[in-house]
Design a protein around this motif. Structure first.
Motif: not given
Length: 171
Positions: A109, A115-116, A118-120, A122-123
């Motif tokens: 990330f 960012h991590a 946010g990615a989690l 979103a997932a």
């Protein structure tokens, strides 16, 4: 009549832009700035809306900034009040502010922990949408309902059962 309806629609567009970006037209998207500038110049209600938004912008700009120390003191008071209201549930060591340490590096990330996160998030959203629309979890919902003593007559379970049945019928 068409001119009046068009004017009302343009006023709604303008109000949406004012709520989103404020009165400073430099913050607006270029296409909206160009399309609405003439409308603002000739429409008295549009001029009044921009003037009102500009006054709100000035008021917000004049508002005092809250220092980091005051924010931390407020957070400590909230935690203290929560612990006092129910000490068995909330413990001061369990409340951790969400911010990444400056030395945190995450290679996938770009080295940024947010960012991590946010990615989690979103997932988890994608997984939730899949789980809700696929119908694969309806046996699990029925099992949990049975284990907890809930029945199909309960409003939320009945709604779930109706939407699941209608989804199966459309297939």
């Amino acid at each position: 009549m068409t001119n009046h309806a068009e004017s009302e629609q343009r006023l709604q567009e303008l109000n949406q832009l004012l709520e989103t970006y404020g009165a400073d037209m430099g913050r607006w998207p270029a296409a909206d700035r160009i399309s609405l500038s003439r409308f603002i110049a000739i429409n008295p209600r549009a001029k009044a809306a921009v003037a009102e938004a500009a006054a709100l912008d000035r008021l917000l700009d004049a508002a005092p900034r809250v220092s980091v120390a005051r924010q931390r003191a407020l957070a400590e008071r909230i935690v203290t009040a929560a612990v006092a209201s129910n000490p068995s549930v909330v413990k001061p060591g369990n409340v951790v502010p969400f911010r990444a340490a400056k030395s945190t590096t995450l290679p996938f990330f770009g080295g940024h922990a947010r960012h991590a996160a946010g990615a989690l998030l979103a997932a988890s959203l994608v997984l939730g949408i899949f789980a809700g629309t696929s119908g694969q979890f309806s046996p699990a919902v029925d099992y949990v309902a049975e284990a907890t003593g809930l029945s199909d007559e309960d409003s939320e379970l009945a709604f779930y059962a109706e939407t699941s049945a209608s989804a199966e019928e459309s297939l």
